[in-house]
Design an enzyme around this catalytic site. Structure first.
Site, short mmCIF file in Angstrom:
data_model
loop_
_atom_site.label_atom_id
_atom_site.label_comp_id
_atom_site.label_asym_id
_atom_site.label_seq_id
_atom_site.Cartn_x
_atom_site.Cartn_y
_atom_site.Cartn_z
N THR A 91 2.56 4.75 7.74
CA THR A 91 3.10 5.19 6.45
C THR A 91 2.18 4.78 5.30
O THR A 91 1.81 5.61 4.46
CB THR A 91 4.50 4.57 6.23
N LYS A 137 3.82 -8.94 3.94
CA LYS A 137 4.53 -10.12 3.39
C LYS A 137 4.90 -11.12 4.47
O LYS A 137 4.96 -12.33 4.21
CB LYS A 137 5.76 -9.70 2.60
N ILE A 148 5.74 -1.83 -7.70
CA ILE A 148 5.90 -2.62 -8.94
C ILE A 148 4.81 -3.69 -8.99
O ILE A 148 4.65 -4.46 -8.04
CB ILE A 148 7.29 -3.34 -8.96
N LYS A 204 9.31 -11.87 0.84
CA LYS A 204 8.85 -11.51 -0.51
C LYS A 204 9.23 -12.60 -1.51
O LYS A 204 8.45 -12.95 -2.40
CB LYS A 204 9.46 -10.16 -0.91
P1 NAP Z 1 3.61 1.72 10.30
O1 NAP Z 1 3.90 3.05 9.75
O2 NAP Z 1 4.39 1.25 11.47
O3 NAP Z 1 2.05 1.64 10.61
C1 NAP Z 1 1.48 0.59 11.34
C2 NAP Z 1 0.08 1.00 11.75
O4 NAP Z 1 -0.51 -0.10 12.43
C3 NAP Z 1 0.04 2.19 12.69
O5 NAP Z 1 -0.97 3.08 12.27
C4 NAP Z 1 -0.31 1.58 14.04
O6 NAP Z 1 -1.09 2.43 14.86
C5 NAP Z 1 -1.14 0.40 13.59
N1 NAP Z 1 -1.18 -0.64 14.61
C6 NAP Z 1 -0.15 -1.29 15.18
N2 NAP Z 1 -0.58 -2.16 16.09
C7 NAP Z 1 -1.93 -2.05 16.11
C8 NAP Z 1 -2.95 -2.66 16.85
N3 NAP Z 1 -2.68 -3.60 17.77
N4 NAP Z 1 -4.23 -2.30 16.60
C9 NAP Z 1 -4.52 -1.37 15.67
N5 NAP Z 1 -3.57 -0.74 14.92
C10 NAP Z 1 -2.30 -1.08 15.15
O7 NAP Z 1 3.80 0.58 9.19
P2 NAP Z 1 3.77 0.74 7.60
O8 NAP Z 1 5.13 1.11 7.14
O9 NAP Z 1 2.61 1.57 7.20
O10 NAP Z 1 3.56 -0.79 7.16
C11 NAP Z 1 2.31 -1.42 7.25
C12 NAP Z 1 2.37 -2.76 6.53
O11 NAP Z 1 2.73 -2.54 5.16
C13 NAP Z 1 3.42 -3.73 7.06
O12 NAP Z 1 2.97 -5.05 6.89
C14 NAP Z 1 4.62 -3.49 6.15
O13 NAP Z 1 5.48 -4.59 6.07
C15 NAP Z 1 3.91 -3.27 4.84
N6 NAP Z 1 4.63 -2.51 3.82
C16 NAP Z 1 5.22 -1.32 4.16
C17 NAP Z 1 5.85 -0.58 3.18
C18 NAP Z 1 6.52 0.71 3.49
O14 NAP Z 1 7.22 1.24 2.61
N7 NAP Z 1 6.38 1.27 4.68
C19 NAP Z 1 5.86 -1.06 1.86
C20 NAP Z 1 5.24 -2.27 1.56
C21 NAP Z 1 4.62 -2.98 2.56
P3 NAP Z 1 -0.55 3.84 15.44
O15 NAP Z 1 -0.25 4.69 14.25
O16 NAP Z 1 -1.66 4.36 16.23
O17 NAP Z 1 0.67 3.50 16.23
N1 HSE Z 2 10.72 -2.40 4.57
C1 HSE Z 2 10.37 -2.73 3.25
C2 HSE Z 2 11.47 -2.31 2.32
C3 HSE Z 2 9.10 -2.04 2.87
O1 HSE Z 2 12.34 -1.54 2.72
O2 HSE Z 2 11.50 -2.78 1.17
C4 HSE Z 2 8.58 -2.47 1.51
O3 HSE Z 2 8.14 -3.78 1.53
#
Ligand code: NAP
Ligand code: HSE
Length: 442
Positions: free
Chosen positions: A14, A107, A138, A207
């Site tokens: 994402t 986080k 934010i 957080k």
């Molecule tokens: P996600 O959609 O689950 O994406 C995770 C990515 O990591 C995927 O592309 C996955 O590969 C890759 N991955 C997992 N294990 C791996 C490995 N062993 N080697 C290489 N790549 C690997 O997660 P996300 O929502 O983008 O979140 C990513 C980070 O941002 C997390 O720390 C989350 O807490 C943080 N975050 C997320 C949001 C949000 O709104 N989603 C907001 C703020 C912070 P594949 O695609 O090939 O499976």
């Molecule tokens: N899972 C987290 C949330 C992503 O819903 O706020 C953003 O850190």
């Protein structure tokens, strides 16, 4: 113009895919604002063949994020894999050890290893930036670290999890089930890979641990946070809250108290007229009470690819410009270990929902148990039995034959309310465990 900053991105889900899209879309504007380009040169994820809505074929592919972090052609490593340890930690450490700056949205990683990673960044003269780790789009990290540098902060609190706020909003406004709302939040890309982190309050706690360190100049201490999630919140609580002029929000709160710093995450009743009660859906809000600025609230999208990418790109722009800050506002050696204020000493109002067998003396016994401990009640609402005095059949009766009794207390100590409720339970009038939700005033 300086040469472009060459970036490696691990994690193309994402957030990762949105970062690449945003860098593509804003390439020219960023280059003119920063005075140099930002070029993605390498990427890593698990599945190379996965369709991600972006052309990743133009970048070097790495099966191993650690190899990407160490790659010679990479100046800066962006970690968007997630998880508090494992490959995310290994790759971030590898990048910092190689003297490369790191940008992360993780986080969980920071709450558990932030001090050690910040120390490593200091030693290697590298940046460790994490604006995206708290409250999505934010800019709260920069606000606390730079914008409020001239303030002494008393309290920082807010809605820090988009998934939970989305669930509570949809349940309240649409009357949908918890499970359905969670599924929606997952399909919108808001939830963590394991949504227990969201609904259990752990993501908010991660957080809050970061915000506490930034606000109070303290060492990150996630073990000091009292954590309750939203799984126990029912439609009955949301309806009762609305009727009594409140709304339920999952808040993270860190505040100075005479006993030390109180850090807590729990579902909270906020007055419906308060500004935090207006924050709905995936939106987050963070309020800071400080001596010079008094009260400052930042509101914005708390999760989702685009909003989070906005924060990642802001960090990339700072590092590309050569802006360097101590990750937590002070050198790690200057961060203090603050005493933890015990939750038992927390003082505030409480919402209590009791499921009471409709027997003579039940309401009087409850009121007595409260009065014995000098707990003043702001309101007490007892529902009628179906059929009693014309009440609608099926209205508020519970399967056990019990009726809901809802109490709102004036400020009292956590320890006092827990003791009073133990006594109420021992009296034997309750059909189930009391539901207790703390009240937070602006
Ligand atoms: P996600 O959609 O689950 O994406 C995770 C990515 O990591 C995927 O592309 C996955 O590969 C890759 N991955 C997992 N294990 C791996 C490995 N062993 N080697 C290489 N790549 C690997 O997660 P996300 O929502 O983008 O979140 C990513 C980070 O941002 C997390 O720390 C989350 O807490 C943080 N975050 C997320 C949001 C949000 O709104 N989603 C907001 C703020 C912070 P594949 O695609 O090939 O499976
Ligand atoms: N899972 C987290 C949330 C992503 O819903 O706020 C953003 O850190």
């Amino acid at each position: 113009m300086l040469p472009s900053l060459r970036v490696g991105i691990a994690g193309l889900g994402t957030v990762g895919a949105s970062v690449v899209k945003l860098l593509d879309r804003q390439a020219e504007a960023l280059a003119s604002r920063i005075g140099r380009g930002i070029s993605v040169v390498g990427v890593s994820a698990r599945d190379r063949a996965k369709e991600r809505g972006v052309d990743f074929g133009r970048f070097a592919w790495f099966d191993d994020p650690v190899a990407l972090a160490r790659a010679e052609e990479v100046d800066l490593f962006v970690e968007l894999i997630g998880g508090e340890a494992g490959v995310a930690l290994a790759a971030v450490e590898a990048a910092l050890c190689a003297g490369k700056s790191v940008v992360t949205a993780n986080k969980a990683l920071l709450a558990n290893h932030g001090m050690r990673l910040a120390q490593l960044a200091e030693e290697k003269n590298a940046a460790l930036a994490f604006e995206a780790s708290v409250a999505g789009g934010i800019p709260i990290v920069k606000t606390l670290r730079e914008g409020l540098a001239g303030n002494s902060i008393e309290r920082v609190y807010g809605i820090l999890n988009g998934t939970c706020n989305y669930i509570l909003t949809r349940m309240e406004l649409e009357g949908l089930s918890f499970e359905q709302c969670l599924r929606e939040a997952q399909s919108l890309g808001y939830a963590e890979a394991d949504p227990t982190f969201d609904i259990g309050g752990f993501d908010t706690a991660h957080k809050l641990a970061i915000l506490t360190s930034l606000a109070f100049g303290t060492v990150i201490d996630p073990a000091s946070i009292a954590i309750e999630g939203i799984a126990s919140i029912s439609l009955a609580d949301l309806e009762a809250a609305a009727e009594l002029g409140y709304r339920v929000k999952l808040l993270g709160v860190a505040q100075r108290t005479p006993e030390g710093i109180e850090q807590r995450v729990h579902p909270t009743m906020v007055e419906k007229s308060s500004s935090i009660a207006q924050v709905m859906g995936v939106t987050n809000a963070v309020t800071i009470d400080a001596d010079a600025v008094h009260e400052l609230t930042l509101v914005g999208p708390g999760a989702g690819g685009e909003a989070t990418a906005s924060a990642i790109v802001a960090d990339l722009a700072d590092i590309a410009r050569g802006v360097r800050s101590a990750p937590f506002g002070l050198p790690v050696a200057s961060l203090t270990k603050a005493p933890q204020a015990p939750m038992q000493l927390h003082k505030g109002g409480y919402y209590i929902r009791l499921s009471v067998f409709d027997r003579p003396g039940a309401a009087a016994a409850i009121a007595t148990r409260m009065a014995e401990r000098q707990i003043s009640l702001e309101s007490i609402v007892q529902r009628r039995r179906p059929g009693a005095h014309g009440a609608a059949a099926g209205g508020n009766i519970e399967p056990s034959g019990a009726v809901p009794v809802i109490l709102i207390t004036y400020a009292t100590h956590e320890k006092t309310i827990r003791q009073a409720l133990e006594a109420v339970v021992a009296d034997g009038f309750l059909a189930e465990k009391p539901q207790v939700i703390r009240i937070e005033r602006e």
